[in-house]
Design a protein around this motif. Structure first.
Motif, short mmCIF file in Angstrom:
data_model
loop_
_atom_site.label_atom_id
_atom_site.label_comp_id
_atom_site.label_asym_id
_atom_site.label_seq_id
_atom_site.Cartn_x
_atom_site.Cartn_y
_atom_site.Cartn_z
N UNK A 5 0.86 -1.18 0.00
CA UNK A 5 0.00 0.00 0.00
C UNK A 5 0.90 1.24 0.00
N UNK A 6 0.55 2.20 -0.87
CA UNK A 6 1.37 3.41 -1.00
C UNK A 6 0.50 4.66 -1.00
N UNK A 7 0.98 5.69 -0.37
CA UNK A 7 0.43 7.04 -0.49
C UNK A 7 1.12 7.66 -1.68
N UNK A 8 0.35 8.27 -2.60
CA UNK A 8 0.97 8.83 -3.82
C UNK A 8 0.46 10.24 -4.10
N UNK A 9 1.06 10.84 -5.11
CA UNK A 9 0.60 12.16 -5.58
C UNK A 9 -0.10 12.06 -6.94
N UNK A 10 -0.42 10.85 -7.37
CA UNK A 10 -1.14 10.65 -8.63
C UNK A 10 -2.55 11.25 -8.46
N UNK A 11 -2.96 12.12 -9.36
CA UNK A 11 -4.21 12.85 -9.17
C UNK A 11 -5.41 12.33 -9.97
N UNK A 12 -5.14 11.81 -11.17
CA UNK A 12 -6.28 11.42 -12.01
C UNK A 12 -5.84 10.40 -13.07
N UNK A 13 -6.79 9.98 -13.90
CA UNK A 13 -6.53 8.99 -14.94
C UNK A 13 -5.44 9.46 -15.90
N UNK A 14 -5.39 10.75 -16.15
CA UNK A 14 -4.37 11.30 -17.06
C UNK A 14 -2.96 11.02 -16.52
N UNK A 15 -2.80 11.15 -15.21
CA UNK A 15 -1.51 10.88 -14.58
C UNK A 15 -1.09 9.43 -14.76
N UNK A 16 -2.06 8.54 -14.85
CA UNK A 16 -1.75 7.11 -14.98
C UNK A 16 -1.16 6.74 -16.34
N UNK A 40 -5.24 10.45 0.18
CA UNK A 40 -3.85 10.05 0.01
C UNK A 40 -3.57 9.37 -1.33
N UNK A 41 -4.58 9.31 -2.20
CA UNK A 41 -4.43 8.68 -3.53
C UNK A 41 -3.72 7.33 -3.39
N UNK A 66 5.72 8.95 -3.70
CA UNK A 66 5.30 7.59 -3.38
C UNK A 66 5.91 7.18 -2.05
N UNK A 67 5.04 6.85 -1.09
CA UNK A 67 5.50 6.45 0.23
C UNK A 67 4.76 5.18 0.65
N UNK A 68 5.51 4.15 1.00
CA UNK A 68 4.87 2.92 1.45
C UNK A 68 4.20 3.16 2.80
#
Length: 78
Positions: A5-16, A40-41, A66-68
């Motif tokens: 499990x990770x806390x991320x800064x990915x905001x939306x589908x575009x970021x993926x 925490x995305x 990205x933080x575990x």
């Protein structure tokens, strides 16, 4: 089975767009997900081997934080 499990800064589908192909190749399309509705995305990855460093490398190389986060099945009495 390893659940990471990770806390991320990915905001939306575009970021993926930048990470989806490599995540699908390494882990399989159904073995990872990102909860955009969570503050925490949260990125959840299931893998047959520990892969924390790989996931962090993928996200950070694409400009994302990205933080575990600690995770244990013991918390859920499983």
């Amino acid at each position: 089975m390893n659940i990471m499990i990770f806390k991320t800064s990915v905001q939306d589908q575009k970021d993926l767009t930048s990470i989806r192909p490599v995540m699908n190749t390494l882990f399989g399309e159904k073995n990872w997900s990102l909860a955009f509705e969570d503050v925490d995305k949260i990125l959840r990855v299931v893998s047959s081997i520990p892969a924390v460093a790989v996931v962090k490398h993928i996200l950070m190389n694409n400009g994302f934080f990205c933080e575990e986060l600690p995770y244990s099945l013991d918390e859920f009495n499983v």
